[in-house]
Write a protein that holds these residues in place. Structure first.
Motif, PDB file in Angstrom:
ATOM      1  N   VAL A 228      84.482  23.868  82.444  1.00 49.99           N
ATOM      2  CA  VAL A 228      83.943  24.756  82.007  1.00 49.99           C
ATOM      3  C   VAL A 228      83.818  24.944  80.148  1.00 49.99           C
ATOM      4  CG1 VAL A 228      83.329  26.986  82.041  1.00 49.99           C
ATOM      5  CG2 VAL A 228      84.489  24.982  84.170  1.00 49.99           C
ATOM      6  N   PHE A 229      82.644  24.223  79.640  1.00 49.50           N
ATOM      7  CA  PHE A 229      82.970  24.529  78.321  1.00 49.50           C
ATOM      8  C   PHE A 229      82.140  26.478  78.030  1.00 49.50           C
ATOM      9  CE2 PHE A 229      84.028  20.134  76.797  1.00 49.50           C
ATOM     10  CZ  PHE A 229      83.573  19.302  78.125  1.00 49.50           C
ATOM     11  N   PHE A 230      82.673  26.493  76.775  1.00 46.59           N
ATOM     12  CA  PHE A 230      82.687  27.515  75.918  1.00 46.59           C
ATOM     13  C   PHE A 230      81.741  27.277  74.932  1.00 46.59           C
ATOM     14  CE2 PHE A 230      83.294  30.699  79.659  1.00 46.59           C
ATOM     15  CZ  PHE A 230      84.257  29.905  79.881  1.00 46.59           C
ATOM     16  N   LEU A 231      80.868  27.490  74.589  1.00 42.77           N
ATOM     17  CA  LEU A 231      80.492  27.104  73.237  1.00 42.77           C
ATOM     18  C   LEU A 231      79.240  28.527  72.692  1.00 42.77           C
ATOM     19  CD1 LEU A 231      77.807  24.128  73.552  1.00 42.77           C
ATOM     20  CD2 LEU A 231      80.141  24.517  74.058  1.00 42.77           C
ATOM     21  N   GLY A 232      79.406  28.143  70.777  1.00 40.98           N
ATOM     22  CA  GLY A 232      79.084  29.355  70.323  1.00 40.98           C
ATOM     23  C   GLY A 232      78.885  30.110  68.794  1.00 40.98           C
ATOM     24  N   GLN A 320      78.512  19.492  62.613  1.00 40.78           N
ATOM     25  CA  GLN A 320      79.516  20.615  63.617  1.00 40.78           C
ATOM     26  C   GLN A 320      78.370  20.376  65.573  1.00 40.78           C
ATOM     27  OE1 GLN A 320      80.307  24.829  62.083  1.00 40.78           O
ATOM     28  NE2 GLN A 320      82.048  23.500  61.393  1.00 40.78           N
ATOM     29  N   ILE A 321      77.559  20.597  65.282  1.00 38.80           N
ATOM     30  CA  ILE A 321      76.885  20.687  66.449  1.00 38.80           C
ATOM     31  C   ILE A 321      76.790  19.350  66.597  1.00 38.80           C
ATOM     32  CG2 ILE A 321      74.241  21.221  67.500  1.00 38.80           C
ATOM     33  CD1 ILE A 321      75.712  23.110  66.581  1.00 38.80           C
ATOM     34  N   ASP A 322      76.669  18.659  66.171  1.00 39.48           N
ATOM     35  CA  ASP A 322      76.965  16.840  67.147  1.00 39.48           C
ATOM     36  C   ASP A 322      77.804  16.073  67.854  1.00 39.48           C
ATOM     37  OD1 ASP A 322      74.466  15.849  65.973  1.00 39.48           O
ATOM     38  OD2 ASP A 322      74.570  15.070  64.248  1.00 39.48           O
ATOM     39  N   GLU A 323      79.630  16.983  66.517  1.00 39.30           N
ATOM     40  CA  GLU A 323      80.611  16.930  66.968  1.00 39.30           C
ATOM     41  C   GLU A 323      80.948  18.176  68.192  1.00 39.30           C
ATOM     42  OE1 GLU A 323      83.237  18.226  63.982  1.00 39.30           O
ATOM     43  OE2 GLU A 323      84.676  18.534  65.723  1.00 39.30           O
ATOM     44  N   LEU A 324      80.212  18.765  68.446  1.00 41.30           N
ATOM     45  CA  LEU A 324      80.120  19.533  70.160  1.00 41.30           C
ATOM     46  C   LEU A 324      79.642  18.367  70.771  1.00 41.30           C
ATOM     47  CD1 LEU A 324      79.037  23.156  69.833  1.00 41.30           C
ATOM     48  CD2 LEU A 324      81.222  22.517  70.744  1.00 41.30           C
ATOM     49  N   ARG A 336      81.393  19.037  85.139  1.00 42.21           N
ATOM     50  CA  ARG A 336      80.587  20.298  83.659  1.00 42.21           C
ATOM     51  C   ARG A 336      79.714  21.228  83.809  1.00 42.21           C
ATOM     52  NH1 ARG A 336      78.017  16.124  79.477  1.00 42.21           N
ATOM     53  NH2 ARG A 336      75.969  17.349  79.702  1.00 42.21           N
ATOM     54  N   GLU A 337      80.458  22.447  82.750  1.00 46.41           N
ATOM     55  CA  GLU A 337      79.704  23.778  83.197  1.00 46.41           C
ATOM     56  C   GLU A 337      79.593  24.251  81.892  1.00 46.41           C
ATOM     57  OE1 GLU A 337      79.488  26.321  86.291  1.00 46.41           O
ATOM     58  OE2 GLU A 337      79.630  25.357  87.293  1.00 46.41           O
ATOM     59  N   VAL A 338      78.473  23.922  81.197  1.00 45.82           N
ATOM     60  CA  VAL A 338      78.701  24.565  79.848  1.00 45.82           C
ATOM     61  C   VAL A 338      77.666  25.820  79.716  1.00 45.82           C
ATOM     62  CG1 VAL A 338      77.746  24.814  77.008  1.00 45.82           C
ATOM     63  CG2 VAL A 338      78.013  22.285  78.957  1.00 45.82           C
ATOM     64  N   TYR A 339      78.658  26.981  78.970  1.00 49.38           N
ATOM     65  CA  TYR A 339      77.924  28.029  78.894  1.00 49.38           C
ATOM     66  C   TYR A 339      78.438  28.677  77.050  1.00 49.38           C
ATOM     67  CZ  TYR A 339      79.239  29.418  84.033  1.00 49.38           C
ATOM     68  OH  TYR A 339      78.804  28.999  84.688  1.00 49.38           O
ATOM     69  N   LEU A 340      77.402  28.868  76.958  1.00 48.01           N
ATOM     70  CA  LEU A 340      77.079  29.397  74.994  1.00 48.01           C
ATOM     71  C   LEU A 340      77.510  31.025  75.320  1.00 48.01           C
ATOM     72  CD1 LEU A 340      75.816  29.356  72.596  1.00 48.01           C
ATOM     73  CD2 LEU A 340      72.772  29.530  73.406  1.00 48.01           C
ATOM     74  N   TYR A 358      71.305  25.305  70.647  1.00 45.71           N
ATOM     75  CA  TYR A 358      72.194  24.656  71.502  1.00 45.71           C
ATOM     76  C   TYR A 358      71.193  24.303  72.121  1.00 45.71           C
ATOM     77  CZ  TYR A 358      76.482  27.028  68.599  1.00 45.71           C
ATOM     78  OH  TYR A 358      77.450  26.881  68.434  1.00 45.71           O
ATOM     79  N   LYS A 359      70.520  23.991  72.641  1.00 46.80           N
ATOM     80  CA  LYS A 359      69.451  23.954  73.263  1.00 46.80           C
ATOM     81  C   LYS A 359      69.767  22.051  73.370  1.00 46.80           C
ATOM     82  CE  LYS A 359      65.901  26.023  75.816  1.00 46.80           C
ATOM     83  NZ  LYS A 359      64.155  26.287  75.080  1.00 46.80           N
ATOM     84  N   GLU A 360      69.833  22.073  72.165  1.00 42.26           N
ATOM     85  CA  GLU A 360      70.057  19.762  72.144  1.00 42.26           C
ATOM     86  C   GLU A 360      71.592  20.081  72.061  1.00 42.26           C
ATOM     87  OE1 GLU A 360      69.166  19.539  67.526  1.00 42.26           O
ATOM     88  OE2 GLU A 360      67.176  21.267  67.939  1.00 42.26           O
ATOM     89  N   VAL A 361      72.491  20.714  72.623  1.00 41.29           N
ATOM     90  CA  VAL A 361      73.712  19.985  72.881  1.00 41.29           C
ATOM     91  C   VAL A 361      74.310  20.082  74.013  1.00 41.29           C
ATOM     92  CG1 VAL A 361      75.978  21.163  72.349  1.00 41.29           C
ATOM     93  CG2 VAL A 361      74.664  21.338  70.448  1.00 41.29           C
ATOM     94  N   ALA A 362      72.902  21.163  74.820  1.00 43.76           N
ATOM     95  CA  ALA A 362      73.531  20.891  76.398  1.00 43.76           C
ATOM     96  C   ALA A 362      72.469  22.019  77.665  1.00 43.76           C
ATOM     97  CB  ALA A 362      74.653  20.581  76.718  1.00 43.76           C
ATOM     98  N   ASP A 363      72.370  21.593  78.326  1.00 46.56           N
ATOM     99  CA  ASP A 363      71.846  22.846  79.112  1.00 46.56           C
ATOM    100  C   ASP A 363      72.855  23.842  79.329  1.00 46.56           C
ATOM    101  OD1 ASP A 363      69.452  21.395  79.658  1.00 46.56           O
ATOM    102  OD2 ASP A 363      70.249  20.636  81.569  1.00 46.56           O
ATOM    103  N   TYR A 364      72.623  24.639  79.427  1.00 50.22           N
ATOM    104  CA  TYR A 364      73.491  25.576  79.196  1.00 50.22           C
ATOM    105  C   TYR A 364      73.147  27.728  79.899  1.00 50.22           C
ATOM    106  CZ  TYR A 364      71.073  27.757  75.581  1.00 50.22           C
ATOM    107  OH  TYR A 364      69.880  28.312  74.986  1.00 50.22           O
TER     108      TYR A 364
END
Ligand SMILES: Nc1nc2c(ncn2[C@@H]2O[C@H](COP(=O)(O)OP(=O)(O)OP(=O)(O)O)[C@@H](O)[C@H]2O)c(=O)[nH]1
Ligand SMILES: [Mg+2]
Length: 418
Positions: A228-232, A320-324, A336-340, A358-364
């Motif tokens: 479970v990823f936490f991004l933001g 940084q966004i590409d790295e994510l 996985r699950e992704v939470y913004l 962040y939509k480009e990073v993953a569905d969240y």
């Protein structure tokens, strides 16, 4: 929308009565247990009063049909013909309503949230409030109804006047005008022209709850490890939120969980999470790049859930966004699950931009933090509508583990109308 009250000796019986009369789609809006008062109270039994509601559109269909969101075109709110007396009468009612809501908020559970004395269950049950909408407005609404059918124009102007006040209320809570138009347009198209104010309010409330949807929470996948990823953005509360969730999983649910951090950007970041990990007795792994995740998984795959902390990233920094993206892609989508994580205190324009990037990073799914630091939560609604993402948790303070709960969409809808 039809709102009715049903009395019985038990809550179950009262709900049964409601379902019998209004059908299986009826929504329970309030449950009140009444203890008899007065001199002869000993001779009377306590009873339960259930306020239930059903959309009139639904009622005219077969009762087994599910409630569907009407894809009705939504015209902008029509200008209201100047019916000054009626408008001021309705304005007075809404002011009364506002007073009532504020009193309830101050009196009870919101106060507890501010005092930090309660967590999940501290969010006020809006069904209690909507019940009071009906109670306080019932007499007035009845008087209004007897007058309302004098002529069609008058009915329409009354509806428009009510809708405009609700419109203003939503705007003042910072719901984007386009979404306010959407809601009021849908209600105007579906409600009877001579509907009473409490019914209109009930319909708007129900519409908001439906649009906010059910919270979507972290779920383990049987026999597999869920990452479970936490991004933001920086400082929104990702690490604190992870600590709150980790604590709940470990202590309340007794789950076998691990922590992973990819936030080696700030020197203190790993230590911050390690402190929580030590207190909770949860293992913590650290990775310095996306390529290290594969190696770390060999060890982490024995846990049910692994909560992954990431460094706060500016949505404006493409690198940084590409790295994510690379980091998240290191775990297959089904695992996985992704939470913004967004702060409710961030400006609407910034939230929209961040959510898009962040939509480009993953569905969240969305977590809103710091709702305790803002008086208006329209942005929660706005960002949900803009992204189509599900709401999951809200956090309302710095206390770990208490200040978090699954998003209570009824409470949010109520607050948007209050
Ligand atoms: N008022 C309030 N403060 C919060 C809430 N959640 C987190 N905080 C505070 O916000 C600050 C930042 O929290 P962190 O968890 O470190 O935020 P982060 O997103 O991990 O920050 P970076 O890792 O630097 O990007 C801390 O002081 C937290 O106590 C909340 O719901 N309400
Ligand atoms: Mg952090």
């Amino acid at each position: 929308m039809i709102i009715k009250k049903f009395k019985a000796e038990t809550e179950k019986d009262a709900i049964l009565l409601a379902k019998e009369e209004l059908g299986g789609d009826a929504v329970v809006m309030n449950i009140k247990t009444t203890t008899p008062k007065g001199f002869f109270r000993f001779l009377r039994k306590p009873y339960v009063e259930v306020t239930a509601a059903i959309d009139e559109n639904i009622e005219s269909k077969p009762k087994t049909e599910p409630v569907t969101e009407g894809a009705v075109p939504k015209p902008a709110l029509k200008p209201v013909p100047p019916v000054a007396n009626e408008v001021s009468a309705i304005e007075k009612k809404l002011n009364d309503l506002q007073g009532l809501l504020e009193k309830q908020l101050n009196d009870s559970k919101i106060k507890e949230i501010r005092d930090g004395s309660k967590a999940a269950e501290a969010v006020v049950k809006p069904s209690e409030i909507i019940g009071d909408f009906s109670d306080s407005l019932e007499a007035d609404a009845h008087a209004e109804a007897t007058q309302a059918d004098k002529n069609q124009d008058k009915k329409e102007s009354k509806l428009n006047a009510c809708m405009q006040l609700i419109y203003k209320q939503l705007l003042s809570n910072e719901v984007d005008e386009k979404y306010v138009n959407e809601i009021t347009g849908e209600i105007e198209n579906s409600i009877k022209k001579d509907a009473q104010l409490d019914r209109i309010l009930g319909a708007v409330y129900q519409k908001l709850v439906l649009k906010l949807g059910q919270p979507s929470l972290i779920e383990a996948a049987p026999g597999k490890t869920k990452y479970v990823f936490f991004l933001g953005p920086t400082g929104v509360g990702k690490t604190t939120t992870i600590a709150k969730i980790a604590s709940s999983f470990k202590i309340k649910e007794k789950r076998n969980i691990g922590l992973l951090t990819a936030d080696t950007y700030r020197i203190a970041a790993v230590e911050q999470l390690r402190t929580y990990a030590n207190i909770l007795g949860i293992p913590l792994s650290v990775v310095y790049s996306a390529s290290e995740i594969q190696e770390a998984r060999k060890d982490l795959d024995r846990y049910e859930i692994v909560l992954v902390d990431t460094a706060g990233r500016s949505d404006k920094n493409i690198e940084q966004i590409d790295e994510l993206k690379r980091l998240i892609s290191a775990v297959p989508e089904e695992d996985r699950e992704v939470y913004l994580v967004l702060s409710a205190t961030t400006k609407y324009g910034d939230l929209m931009r961040i959510a898009e990037t962040y939509k480009e990073v993953a569905d969240y799914k969305l977590i809103f933090t710091k709702v305790d630091e803002t008086g208006t939560i329209g942005n929660i609604y706005n960002i949900l509508m803009q992204t189509g993402a599900s709401l999951s948790y809200v956090t309302f303070g710095q206390n770990v583990p208490d200040d978090i709960s699954a998003a209570d969409t009824q409470a949010i809808a109520k607050q948007l109308l209050s």
